[in-house]
Design an enzyme around this catalytic site. Sequence first.
Site, mmCIF file in Angstrom:
data_model
loop_
_atom_site.group_PDB
_atom_site.id
_atom_site.type_symbol
_atom_site.label_atom_id
_atom_site.label_comp_id
_atom_site.label_asym_id
_atom_site.label_seq_id
_atom_site.Cartn_x
_atom_site.Cartn_y
_atom_site.Cartn_z
ATOM 1 N N ASN A 101 -10.251 -0.084 -0.496
ATOM 2 C CA ASN A 101 -8.797 0.048 -0.335
ATOM 3 C C ASN A 101 -8.126 -0.463 -1.609
ATOM 4 O O ASN A 101 -8.124 -1.661 -1.860
ATOM 5 C CB ASN A 101 -8.369 -0.776 0.892
ATOM 6 C CG ASN A 101 -6.863 -0.780 1.113
ATOM 7 O OD1 ASN A 101 -6.093 -0.327 0.251
ATOM 8 N ND2 ASN A 101 -6.441 -1.312 2.242
ATOM 9 N N CYS A 130 0.819 -1.231 0.000
ATOM 10 C CA CYS A 130 0.000 0.000 0.000
ATOM 11 C C CYS A 130 0.844 1.269 0.000
ATOM 12 O O CYS A 130 0.328 2.352 -0.287
ATOM 13 C CB CYS A 130 -0.955 0.003 1.184
ATOM 14 S SG CYS A 130 -2.047 -1.410 1.211
ATOM 15 N N HIS A 189 -3.349 7.097 2.907
ATOM 16 C CA HIS A 189 -3.716 5.826 2.271
ATOM 17 C C HIS A 189 -5.148 5.503 2.701
ATOM 18 O O HIS A 189 -5.476 5.557 3.893
ATOM 19 C CB HIS A 189 -2.745 4.732 2.717
ATOM 20 C CG HIS A 189 -3.231 3.360 2.378
ATOM 21 N ND1 HIS A 189 -3.714 3.034 1.138
ATOM 22 C CD2 HIS A 189 -3.326 2.232 3.127
ATOM 23 C CE1 HIS A 189 -4.082 1.771 1.141
ATOM 24 N NE2 HIS A 189 -3.861 1.261 2.332
#
Length: 336
Positions: free
Chosen positions: A293, A116, A263
């Site tokens: 996500n 990520c 994020h």
Amino acid sequence: MKRPIAYIAGTGYAVPRRAVTNDDLAKNGLDTNDAWIRDRTGIGQRYVSDPDETLTHLSAAASRIAMADAGVSAGEIDVIVLGTATPDHLLPATAVEVQAALGAGRAMAFDLGAACSGWLYSAQVAEGLIATGMAKTVLVIGAEVLSTIVDWTDRNTCVLFGDGAGATIIRSVKTLPKGDTRERGILSSYGRSDGNLYDLLWRPAGGVAEPFSDKVYEERRQYVRMEGREVFKHAVRSMADATDRALDMAKLTPADIDLVIPHQANMRIIEATAKHAGIDMSRFFVNVERFGNTSAASIPIALADARSQGLVPEGTLVLFAAFGAGFTWGSLIVRF
Ligand code: ACO
């Protein structure tokens, strides 16, 4: 303050055609419901790729938008860095396929694996290449087709993730219009990793250590596995640490920051990070409800989304904070 030497000149994003809502997941037989997912994560839907919507396809689509936004042609790109955990092929890097799709014949192209944190680390590599004079114009992409590596029978993980690509053009500050002397660009940059925790969020099999086999498929060990609560704890602690460090390095305080683009892991992680970092949630940009996500793609998608809503006018001071499998984490402060 040190004069910045690299700035973000253009942004763009692309997602698959197909949106899958929480209700769709429940209708398709997963033991879950919209209320649970929204309450725990803030996610309402995610985009899921069809077979023709490869990582190359999504990355090239996002890149074309970012290039047009920056006024950069394919021939001007010196380097392409693609942060991803879901390459189209195990060999070669997907970045070279993106290069071919764009016709960026002069570019050096490679993938970067930081889960990520993939876009954020890639932007830091771009900053370094620009600082050494090796590159003037870098295409930095974060892109994922996570739908191919999540276990769609595991409700603990599959509801969280989505597919998509975000692209940014990062250029040497020397390309600013003549006479423009404002301080802008990357003001500070911080990154860390902790490999002791690699198996809290990982794909156990499919690599060299545990190649694909009938047993692997039977035990579904080729898919993402996650210790959700542990990941939550570390994500909050690490993103708050990254926020503090980037502010210290730029000699700024939380009050100076106009917008935080974290994020987009999930709403609860973002809210807890805001609390730990001492920055009001009203200054956080969040679009996890629409995209889920998207790992390495989440920050560049959020940036392009925020800019398209007019939330990042010239002069805006933006703090980016990322956390991902590995663990990896980091931050950037950028003046637009
Ligand atoms: N739908 C319905 N129920 C569910 C679902 C689901 N999708 N998933 C889990 N449950 C159930 C569990 O089985 C459990 O039931 P039980 O009590 O009968 O055993 C119950 O809900 C509670 O489960 P917990 O895991 O304790 O739920 P928690 O409140 O910890 O929330 C979550 C889980 C959302 C995953 C949380 O731990 C979290 O946010 N972790 C961070 C993980 C994350 O966001 N990772 C993203 C990747 S990391 C990154 O991007 C950097």
